[in-house]
Design a protein around this motif. Structure first.
Motif, mmCIF file in Angstrom:
data_model
loop_
_atom_site.group_PDB
_atom_site.id
_atom_site.type_symbol
_atom_site.label_atom_id
_atom_site.label_comp_id
_atom_site.label_asym_id
_atom_site.label_seq_id
_atom_site.Cartn_x
_atom_site.Cartn_y
_atom_site.Cartn_z
ATOM 1 N N MET A 96 71.469 52.873 34.994
ATOM 2 C CA MET A 96 71.240 54.358 34.750
ATOM 3 C C MET A 96 71.547 54.831 33.274
ATOM 4 S SD MET A 96 73.505 55.402 38.269
ATOM 5 C CE MET A 96 73.636 57.164 38.013
ATOM 6 N N PHE A 97 70.301 54.821 32.643
ATOM 7 C CA PHE A 97 70.279 55.061 31.416
ATOM 8 C C PHE A 97 68.888 55.772 31.033
ATOM 9 C CE2 PHE A 97 67.231 52.060 30.075
ATOM 10 C CZ PHE A 97 67.403 51.013 30.891
ATOM 11 N N GLY A 98 68.983 56.361 29.730
ATOM 12 C CA GLY A 98 67.821 57.063 29.533
ATOM 13 C C GLY A 98 67.636 56.583 27.829
ATOM 14 N N PHE A 99 66.476 57.211 27.371
ATOM 15 C CA PHE A 99 66.157 56.898 26.013
ATOM 16 C C PHE A 99 65.969 58.489 25.483
ATOM 17 C CE2 PHE A 99 65.672 52.591 25.546
ATOM 18 C CZ PHE A 99 65.083 52.095 26.606
ATOM 19 N N ASP A 100 66.624 58.611 24.134
ATOM 20 C CA ASP A 100 66.566 60.002 23.693
ATOM 21 C C ASP A 100 65.361 60.207 23.070
ATOM 22 O OD1 ASP A 100 67.440 62.211 22.272
ATOM 23 O OD2 ASP A 100 69.157 61.674 21.704
ATOM 24 N N ILE A 101 64.664 61.157 23.761
ATOM 25 C CA ILE A 101 63.200 61.499 23.219
ATOM 26 C C ILE A 101 63.070 62.155 21.944
ATOM 27 C CG2 ILE A 101 61.167 62.748 23.978
ATOM 28 C CD1 ILE A 101 61.745 62.282 26.822
ATOM 29 N N ASN A 102 64.103 63.116 21.693
ATOM 30 C CA ASN A 102 64.184 63.504 20.483
ATOM 31 C C ASN A 102 64.485 62.517 19.117
ATOM 32 O OD1 ASN A 102 63.357 66.181 21.347
ATOM 33 N ND2 ASN A 102 65.432 66.917 21.629
ATOM 34 N N LYS A 103 64.491 61.381 19.694
ATOM 35 C CA LYS A 103 64.696 60.567 18.471
ATOM 36 C C LYS A 103 63.480 59.332 18.345
ATOM 37 C CE LYS A 103 69.691 61.647 18.050
ATOM 38 N NZ LYS A 103 69.047 62.745 19.448
ATOM 39 N N ARG A 104 62.353 59.595 19.172
ATOM 40 C CA ARG A 104 61.730 58.745 19.513
ATOM 41 C C ARG A 104 60.802 58.273 18.214
ATOM 42 N NH1 ARG A 104 57.650 58.572 24.544
ATOM 43 N NH2 ARG A 104 58.211 60.996 24.246
ATOM 44 N N GLY A 105 60.885 57.326 17.600
ATOM 45 C CA GLY A 105 60.158 56.733 16.494
ATOM 46 C C GLY A 105 61.078 56.472 15.171
ATOM 47 N N THR A 106 62.346 56.627 15.781
ATOM 48 C CA THR A 106 63.598 56.237 15.053
ATOM 49 C C THR A 106 64.399 55.154 15.645
ATOM 50 O OG1 THR A 106 65.303 57.763 15.647
ATOM 51 C CG2 THR A 106 63.859 58.499 14.026
ATOM 52 N N PRO A 107 65.091 54.334 15.061
ATOM 53 C CA PRO A 107 65.861 53.174 15.563
ATOM 54 C C PRO A 107 66.738 53.807 16.693
ATOM 55 C CG PRO A 107 66.079 53.150 13.093
ATOM 56 C CD PRO A 107 65.263 54.268 13.402
ATOM 57 N N GLN A 108 67.142 55.027 16.445
ATOM 58 C CA GLN A 108 68.009 55.536 17.687
ATOM 59 C C GLN A 108 67.234 55.794 18.860
ATOM 60 O OE1 GLN A 108 71.110 57.673 16.175
ATOM 61 N NE2 GLN A 108 72.016 57.376 18.233
ATOM 62 N N GLY A 109 66.144 55.919 18.708
ATOM 63 C CA GLY A 109 65.286 56.079 19.892
ATOM 64 C C GLY A 109 65.102 54.945 20.872
ATOM 65 N N ASP A 110 65.550 53.856 20.406
ATOM 66 C CA ASP A 110 65.408 52.518 21.191
ATOM 67 C C ASP A 110 66.884 52.320 21.882
ATOM 68 O OD1 ASP A 110 63.457 51.121 18.753
ATOM 69 O OD2 ASP A 110 62.741 52.094 20.352
ATOM 70 N N VAL A 111 67.905 53.129 21.509
ATOM 71 C CA VAL A 111 69.226 52.843 22.091
ATOM 72 C C VAL A 111 69.002 53.304 23.460
ATOM 73 C CG1 VAL A 111 71.636 53.427 21.980
ATOM 74 C CG2 VAL A 111 70.170 53.122 19.879
ATOM 75 N N LYS A 112 69.634 52.550 24.431
ATOM 76 C CA LYS A 112 69.796 52.901 25.663
ATOM 77 C C LYS A 112 71.132 53.696 26.146
ATOM 78 C CE LYS A 112 68.203 48.836 28.191
ATOM 79 N NZ LYS A 112 68.784 47.656 27.491
ATOM 80 N N VAL A 113 70.953 54.995 26.261
ATOM 81 C CA VAL A 113 72.054 55.904 26.342
ATOM 82 C C VAL A 113 72.485 56.071 27.949
ATOM 83 C CG1 VAL A 113 72.675 58.242 25.858
ATOM 84 C CG2 VAL A 113 70.921 57.014 24.518
ATOM 85 N N PRO A 114 73.711 55.753 28.105
ATOM 86 C CA PRO A 114 74.199 55.976 29.811
ATOM 87 C C PRO A 114 74.131 57.287 30.161
ATOM 88 C CG PRO A 114 75.862 55.000 28.185
ATOM 89 C CD PRO A 114 74.616 55.252 27.483
ATOM 90 N N GLU A 115 73.473 57.376 31.513
ATOM 91 C CA GLU A 115 73.020 58.637 32.105
ATOM 92 C C GLU A 115 74.530 59.062 32.890
ATOM 93 O OE1 GLU A 115 69.229 60.856 31.898
ATOM 94 O OE2 GLU A 115 71.318 61.252 32.614
ATOM 95 N N SER A 116 74.353 60.428 33.498
ATOM 96 C CA SER A 116 75.100 60.813 34.638
ATOM 97 C C SER A 116 76.352 60.811 34.345
ATOM 98 C CB SER A 116 74.732 60.165 35.970
ATOM 99 O OG SER A 116 73.208 60.129 35.737
ATOM 100 N N LEU A 117 76.869 60.842 33.119
ATOM 101 C CA LEU A 117 78.463 60.783 32.910
ATOM 102 C C LEU A 117 79.188 61.971 33.287
ATOM 103 C CD1 LEU A 117 79.877 58.198 32.009
ATOM 104 C CD2 LEU A 117 77.538 58.019 31.181
ATOM 105 N N GLY A 118 78.547 62.985 33.781
ATOM 106 C CA GLY A 118 79.099 64.362 34.526
ATOM 107 C C GLY A 118 79.776 63.792 35.687
ATOM 108 N N ILE A 119 79.739 62.538 36.148
ATOM 109 C CA ILE A 119 80.450 62.294 37.455
ATOM 110 C C ILE A 119 81.805 62.144 36.973
ATOM 111 C CG2 ILE A 119 80.109 59.881 36.895
ATOM 112 C CD1 ILE A 119 80.440 61.826 40.294
#
Lengths: 416, 423
Positions: A96-119
């Motif tokens: 359950m992760f996403g990629f940060d679209i607002n960093k696409r094209g930079t190295p940060q845009g390839d990092v898998k960011v865990p989603e749904s931590l609101g739980i």
């Protein structure tokens, strides 16, 4: 209206098997941005605490539960802070992760960011709220009905939000189900269903007070559905979802304290205290997650967080009897909703993401033609970096809340 | 204690080629191609008749229940009935979404046969939970006025059950460690304990009065601790008495039927209105539990086309604990749970770690004969097989459900005989 690309539901080539086999212990979350959180907390909470403890003479019987609640919320802050890295590991393991679209094209845009931590925020909030019952209510307290109805509504909302994050339910279902979550609330609302006609209109309407009865309950239900969804669509920048929530929560707390300080009616004071009992834990747990979600985001909040936050504030507003004031705090969200209406209704084409365009070379965001406050702001005020745009929008939110206080002050004699 | 192998969690990595082909199949196969086996409505009709007829007969004909109460109960039954059909319709829909998210398991008790290769969607208990909550929420409007005394208990019950469903679903998705699984339900019971405004006394059995010196003992906070432990026990005990197609839901509906019969009998044989209300309250939550569970059983009965997940077992356990506590018949509930207690006691050595505890404590399946043989693991399922010989999965499940029904019947007999002697 997810702002993050979810790999597992969009991609048509299978992710390589390695991610599932790589040991979860290797994953380390970026450290929390505690300095930023300290600044934000100080900015938001100091006025409130000053008003509560020094400015108004709140009698100690009311002040003590509020401070106990504040103490429990502080504990909740630290528990959430500790649990988020733990939960992030589990969530990543489940893909359950996403990629940060607002960093696409930079190295940060390839990092898998865990989603749904609101739980994590939701569960810690519920536990704090449940435990607080023991410190405050006796077994035959009148407020126990409202409190439990509030817990039931908020809990159901967290459940639906998390189910949505996991299963990605269609948006029509997303609109319908919160209506059920508001029902315990409506049942427990034993307050007045009248509205005060503004004085200038009294001669036209012929009444000073109009009893809306069931229509008022319908209004409350719609308010809850609106709050629940509006935070969700005013999103897409690191820290925006939680940021708008804590700014509004601070305004709610200040409003509650001002009402308690300026009133002698004990029912009214209990109503506002009730709202404080739910908003302080919301504030504390949200700030803990903001420590990880602030730019650059190490975790994403998911629909779980946005619907939980919206529902909690709607509950506080409804059961605290200040829903009209709450709506004025929500002006940026209302604006955003109105701007989004053509695309939501399908009149204008609605893409999957309505985010601004990111230029990896300059690191700046440019507004697109999509109807969101984020884009409109960028088109009016020029290109900005993501962090600076988020700060701008949060200041705008704070100004809207300040405007509400001014409005209430000036209209006080004229309106009611 | 999941009994189904979850492919995404196996510690031993599958050969690299397998996951890719699995994912190719799930990704490129359009969702519409996935079809769930049709529900086994015939079986459900038989089971429903067996379980509900006595309750309905007692409610409508045998006892002279006052009209207002009876109509509330029948309204609740009607809403539950609607809930049955809604659940029945929603499960195939949800199963598609759940599979898309790779939440499935393989049926270990069919390993070696073609059925053992099928991906069975997991955690369909979430459908039951959500429909239950909606039915329970809507029922409030038909029954309670805004200043009703029971509104506190009702909302506390909803909050507790909802929190339990949330925790169960989070567990199904994220697979939390078992220590966390034990701790968190304690929080879910707190709204319940707060709202429990009843007596915290126990009646000392008459033969022991001479020794204890009291007729009625007020346990106070210890009684609340007992209620908290009861809820945690119920929540977890269904989870560990599992592993056969249809066993988890089966034991729940049998116990629920016993609860309903008990409630009606108590209403019928008493004149105290508070007492009536307590048992009616229990009926208002148990009927929806029964109806939605039967709908899921239509898909989960042997051979299972969906699995229920921890979401279902903890939801069912919590709901029954809630009705037992707020309906003031928790001791009776415990006797209904005798098979679960037996299973727990048998399991203790392995749970504690004295005896080695494997990942799954299921009986051994022989694909050639299609029969299950009991292993040395300490579960009721295995002990039953060791006592009574190898059985097919379906027949073993039926045996265990009959055993559950007999335990409940034994409870009624016990209460009848001890009525004068005990209290």
């Amino acid at each position: 209206m997810t702002a993050r690309k979810r790999t597992s539901s969009l991609t048509n080539q299978p992710p390589p098997p390695k991610p599932t086999i790589a040991p979860a212990e290797d994953f380390r979350l970026a450290p929390p941005k505690l300095g930023v959180i300290f600044v934000i907390s100080a900015l938001l909470c100091s006025l409130y605490l000053y008003l509560l403890c020094f400015h108004y003479n709140v009698d100690s019987e009311l002040k003590r539960p509020i401070l106990i609640n504040a103490g429990l919320s502080l504990v909740g802050f630290f528990v959430t802070l500790k649990l988020i890295p733990v939960a992030a590991r589990y969530v990543l393991r489940r893909n359950m992760f996403g990629f940060d679209i607002n960093k696409r094209g930079t190295p940060q845009g390839d990092v898998k960011v865990p989603e749904s931590l609101g739980i994590v925020v939701g569960i810690v909030f519920l536990i704090v709220a449940i435990i607080f019952q023991f410190f405050n209510f006796t077994e035959d307290s009148l407020w126990l009905v409202e409190y439990n109805a509030a817990l039931a509504s908020i809990c159901f909302m967290i459940l639906l939000g998390f189910v949505d994050d996991v299963l990605d339910v269609p948006w029509r279902v997303k609109l319908l189900l919160p209506s059920f979550a508001t029902l315990p609330l409506l049942m427990a609302y034993a307050g007045h269903t009248t509205i005060v006609i503004p004085k200038p209109l009294v001669s036209y309407v012929g009444l000073e007070i109009l009893d809306l009865g069931r229509i008022y309950k319908l209004y409350m239900a719609l308010l809850a559905v609106f709050c629940t969804n509006s935070i969700n669509i005013h999103a897409g920048l690191n820290g925006l979802e939680i940021g708008q929530t804590v700014v509004i929560a601070a305004a709610i707390l200040i409003h509650n304290v001002m009402q308690i300080g300026a009133s002698v009616d004990s029912e009214l004071r209990q109503a506002h205290a009730f709202s404080i009992y739910l908003t302080q834990p919301l504030m504390a747990t949200s700030l803990a997650m903001l420590a990880y979600n602030w730019y650059p985001s190490a975790v994403f909040v998911g629909d779980t967080y946005t619907v939980f936050a919206g529902m909690t504030m709607a509950v506080a507003g409804i059961l605290g009897h200040f829903s009209e004031t709450l709506l004025i705090f929500f002006i940026p969200q209302v604006l955003n909703f109105l701007l989004s209406l053509p695309q939501l209704a399908g009149i204008v084409k609605c893409p999957r993401h309505r985010l601004p365009k990111f230029d990896p070379a300059t690191g700046l965001l440019t507004g697109t033609k999509d109807g969101t406050l984020v884009n409109v702001y960028l088109r009016i005020f020029g290109r900005k970096s993501e962090k600076s745009l988020c700060v701008h929008l949060l200041v705008f939110q704070a100004l809207a809340c300040a405007f509400c206080f001014l409005l209430r002050h000036f209209l006080a004699g004229w309106y009611k």
